[in-house]
Design a protein around this motif. Structure first.
Motif, PDB file in Angstrom:
ATOM      1  N   ALA A  35      33.425  39.466  -0.118  1.00 50.16           N
ATOM      2  CA  ALA A  35      33.914  40.378   0.915  1.00 50.16           C
ATOM      3  C   ALA A  35      32.811  40.651   1.941  1.00 50.16           C
ATOM      4  N   VAL A  36      31.613  40.842   1.463  1.00 49.21           N
ATOM      5  CA  VAL A  36      30.485  41.060   2.380  1.00 49.21           C
ATOM      6  C   VAL A  36      30.341  39.849   3.302  1.00 49.21           C
ATOM      7  N   ALA A  37      30.352  38.670   2.690  1.00 49.38           N
ATOM      8  CA  ALA A  37      30.181  37.447   3.463  1.00 49.38           C
ATOM      9  C   ALA A  37      31.299  37.302   4.504  1.00 49.38           C
ATOM     10  N   ARG A  38      32.520  37.536   4.101  1.00 45.19           N
ATOM     11  CA  ARG A  38      33.667  37.425   4.995  1.00 45.19           C
ATOM     12  C   ARG A  38      33.478  38.335   6.205  1.00 45.19           C
ATOM     13  N   GLU A  39      33.130  39.582   5.882  1.00 48.73           N
ATOM     14  CA  GLU A  39      32.963  40.593   6.935  1.00 48.73           C
ATOM     15  C   GLU A  39      31.797  40.244   7.869  1.00 48.73           C
ATOM     16  N   ALA A  40      30.787  39.609   7.298  1.00 44.14           N
ATOM     17  CA  ALA A  40      29.602  39.292   8.093  1.00 44.14           C
ATOM     18  C   ALA A  40      29.726  37.939   8.772  1.00 44.14           C
ATOM     19  N   GLY A  41      30.796  37.204   8.479  1.00 43.34           N
ATOM     20  CA  GLY A  41      31.003  35.908   9.103  1.00 43.34           C
ATOM     21  C   GLY A  41      30.276  34.757   8.438  1.00 43.34           C
ATOM     22  N   PHE A  42      30.062  34.880   7.131  1.00 45.11           N
ATOM     23  CA  PHE A  42      29.405  33.807   6.403  1.00 45.11           C
ATOM     24  C   PHE A  42      30.254  33.376   5.222  1.00 45.11           C
ATOM     25  N   SER A  43      29.823  32.288   4.599  1.00 47.46           N
ATOM     26  CA  SER A  43      30.361  31.968   3.282  1.00 47.46           C
ATOM     27  C   SER A  43      29.494  32.702   2.259  1.00 47.46           C
ATOM     28  N   ALA A  44      30.060  32.921   1.109  1.00 48.25           N
ATOM     29  CA  ALA A  44      29.345  33.696   0.092  1.00 48.25           C
ATOM     30  C   ALA A  44      27.992  33.080  -0.279  1.00 48.25           C
ATOM     31  N   PRO A  45      27.914  31.778  -0.501  1.00 44.95           N
ATOM     32  CA  PRO A  45      26.611  31.235  -0.905  1.00 44.95           C
ATOM     33  C   PRO A  45      25.530  31.415   0.155  1.00 44.95           C
ATOM     34  N   SER A  46      25.932  31.566   1.403  1.00 43.41           N
ATOM     35  CA  SER A  46      24.932  31.717   2.458  1.00 43.41           C
ATOM     36  C   SER A  46      24.122  32.996   2.306  1.00 43.41           C
ATOM     37  N   LEU A  47      24.724  33.990   1.666  1.00 45.78           N
ATOM     38  CA  LEU A  47      23.986  35.242   1.477  1.00 45.78           C
ATOM     39  C   LEU A  47      22.722  35.010   0.668  1.00 45.78           C
ATOM     40  N   TYR A  48      22.755  33.948  -0.144  1.00 42.14           N
ATOM     41  CA  TYR A  48      21.597  33.691  -0.997  1.00 42.14           C
ATOM     42  C   TYR A  48      20.396  33.164  -0.203  1.00 42.14           C
ATOM     43  N   GLU A  49      20.604  32.867   1.069  1.00 42.46           N
ATOM     44  CA  GLU A  49      19.472  32.562   1.935  1.00 42.46           C
ATOM     45  C   GLU A  49      18.657  33.816   2.212  1.00 42.46           C
ATOM     46  N   TYR A  50      19.330  34.974   2.065  1.00 40.42           N
ATOM     47  CA  TYR A  50      18.696  36.224   2.483  1.00 40.42           C
ATOM     48  C   TYR A  50      18.348  37.145   1.324  1.00 40.42           C
ATOM     49  N   PHE A  51      19.111  37.021   0.260  1.00 38.50           N
ATOM     50  CA  PHE A  51      18.839  37.848  -0.926  1.00 38.50           C
ATOM     51  C   PHE A  51      18.975  36.985  -2.163  1.00 38.50           C
ATOM     52  N   ALA A  52      18.150  37.286  -3.136  1.00 41.11           N
ATOM     53  CA  ALA A  52      18.138  36.462  -4.347  1.00 41.11           C
ATOM     54  C   ALA A  52      19.378  36.685  -5.194  1.00 41.11           C
ATOM     55  N   SER A  53      20.006  37.838  -5.058  1.00 41.99           N
ATOM     56  CA  SER A  53      21.155  38.152  -5.891  1.00 41.99           C
ATOM     57  C   SER A  53      21.896  39.344  -5.304  1.00 41.99           C
ATOM     58  N   LYS A  54      23.069  39.599  -5.847  1.00 42.88           N
ATOM     59  CA  LYS A  54      23.798  40.789  -5.470  1.00 42.88           C
ATOM     60  C   LYS A  54      22.976  42.029  -5.792  1.00 42.88           C
ATOM     61  N   ASP A  55      22.322  41.979  -6.916  1.00 39.35           N
ATOM     62  CA  ASP A  55      21.551  43.140  -7.334  1.00 39.35           C
ATOM     63  C   ASP A  55      20.447  43.467  -6.333  1.00 39.35           C
ATOM     64  N   GLU A  56      19.867  42.451  -5.754  1.00 38.75           N
ATOM     65  CA  GLU A  56      18.811  42.710  -4.774  1.00 38.75           C
ATOM     66  C   GLU A  56      19.387  43.399  -3.539  1.00 38.75           C
ATOM     67  N   ILE A  57      20.582  43.018  -3.154  1.00 42.71           N
ATOM     68  CA  ILE A  57      21.237  43.691  -2.029  1.00 42.71           C
ATOM     69  C   ILE A  57      21.466  45.158  -2.370  1.00 42.71           C
ATOM     70  N   VAL A  58      22.027  45.381  -3.537  1.00 42.76           N
ATOM     71  CA  VAL A  58      22.327  46.758  -3.938  1.00 42.76           C
ATOM     72  C   VAL A  58      21.048  47.576  -4.070  1.00 42.76           C
ATOM     73  N   ALA A  59      20.007  46.959  -4.616  1.00 47.34           N
ATOM     74  CA  ALA A  59      18.734  47.673  -4.770  1.00 47.34           C
ATOM     75  C   ALA A  59      18.169  48.074  -3.407  1.00 47.34           C
ATOM     76  N   THR A  60      18.279  47.174  -2.443  1.00 46.32           N
ATOM     77  CA  THR A  60      17.775  47.480  -1.110  1.00 46.32           C
ATOM     78  C   THR A  60      18.542  48.645  -0.502  1.00 46.32           C
ATOM     79  N   ILE A  61      19.863  48.605  -0.657  1.00 48.23           N
ATOM     80  CA  ILE A  61      20.683  49.710  -0.168  1.00 48.23           C
ATOM     81  C   ILE A  61      20.298  51.006  -0.862  1.00 48.23           C
ATOM     82  N   ALA A  62      20.063  50.923  -2.163  1.00 52.47           N
ATOM     83  CA  ALA A  62      19.695  52.125  -2.912  1.00 52.47           C
ATOM     84  C   ALA A  62      18.423  52.742  -2.350  1.00 52.47           C
TER      85      ALA A  62
END
Lengths: 198, 198
Positions: A35-62
């Motif tokens: 859903a994040v990828a869709r909203e941001a205009g990417f495919s899901a695997p592309s997010l891994y160019e920027y974060f190592a995992s979902k958890d890293e995204i959530v940790a950053t937000i935290a």
DNA sequence: GCTTGACACCGAACAGCGTTAGGCTTATCC
DNA sequence: GGATAAGCCTAACGCTGTTCGGTGTCAAGC
């Protein structure tokens, strides 16, 4: 060795913004990378160019969320007219912030342990709890609170736990209750401060 | 219209036992129906003969857990020598129970709202909170706590919130801390009771 | 100017999830 | 003995986080 391209940091930030928006809308438990990828205009695997995992995204937000809560507590503390009022104001600001940003609050505390390893250790300066500790120290120096200096950590912990419990209950078990929580919270924090006072 | 076969209730109970064992082992967030089924000797879809959904399983477990917590609080209350001691004992028993059954506790409060809709409404008799309310009422009648009867609900709420916050923090954010929580918790609850007292 | 290589992206796929559909066996009831 | 429903199964759907392998683009080095 080329470094990361120029738009890298911007894209990273945009992903975080989209993710946070979705967390606020549907809660951190229902956050999906696709859903994040869709909203941001990417495919899901592309997010891994920027974060190592979902958890890293959530940790950053935290981390961002903790900073926001810290600012709210700091503001409440500086606006209070005396050390005793500051303790009350910080406590109520904690609950108010949680009620205003419920999903942020729940995300923050869904994450596992703090890096601190002991109550006696000083919290890092970016921690919201550092505001509580500072206010207790000032109240102790002003005589609002009595006892040995070591008692400060008990008091800071007690205040934090109390307002944390109020916030948690109001967001989960007591969600939707028809109740004057503001009055109840104020009475509770005042009693706690009075109980620790002279 | 045949009724459910004779082994039905037993099988249902067994599924619950397996599920609870897995919750304790790996936390409610990592509970999987397929794992429950595997452990119980079924295929995953077969569980739907006994429960309408995963949520129904978890809800049933949550009910059992609440009953267990309620018993622990009740025991603490009846063993206390006077109403004031009962308040302290109940509070500390709440935290102690949470520390002893962390995954149960977290499961219970991961579930959304209580069926009660107002703080002023009496909690149902199977609710752990009912023990708290009863103890506060007794303490008020004994004069340990002062003020109008309406204040009772503030006090019960304050006590509950405080110990709930302690329990939550110790299980999540402060998990693994090297700290004397028992002393800190006792100081906090005593201060709260004193603050509400005469 | 050409080669190299990293960046930034993609679709396909894997293993897992809760859940549904459909079918088979067995025991009970009339 | 036929009907019915319980109790179980496999297969499948759509979702999840994540990995793999590939493709175009663009900057650096020769």
């Amino acid at each position: 060795m080329r470094t990361r391209g120029p738009g890298h940091a911007d894209t990273k930030q945009r992903i975080l913004e989209v993710a946070r928006k979705l967390v606020i809308k549907q809660g951190h438990a229902n956050l999906s990378l696709r859903a994040v990828a869709r909203e941001a205009g990417f495919s899901a695997p592309s997010l891994y160019e920027y974060f190592a995992s979902k958890d890293e995204i959530v940790a950053t937000i935290a981390g961002e969320i903790a900073a926001s809560l810290r600012r709210a507590l700091h503001e409440a503390a500086t606006e209070a007219k005396d050390p005793r009022a500051a303790l009350l104001a910080i406590g109520l600001a904690y609950v108010a912030w949680a009620r205003k940003h419920p999903q942020d609050f729940l995300l923050m505390f869904s994450r596992l342990p703090s890096r601190r390893r002991a109550l006696t250790a000083a919290p890092p300066s970016e921690s919201p709890y550092q505001i509580v500790v500072a206010a207790v120290t000032q109240a102790h120096e002003a005589g609002v609170i009595t006892g040995k200096p070591q008692r400060r950590e008990h008091i800071a912990y007690a205040l934090w736990a109390a307002v944390h419990g109020m916030a948690m209950l109001q967001l989960t078990h007591l969600a939707g209750f028809d109740a004057d929580f503001a009055t109840a919270d104020k009475a509770a924090v005042e009693a706690l401060i009075a109980g620790f006072g002279a």
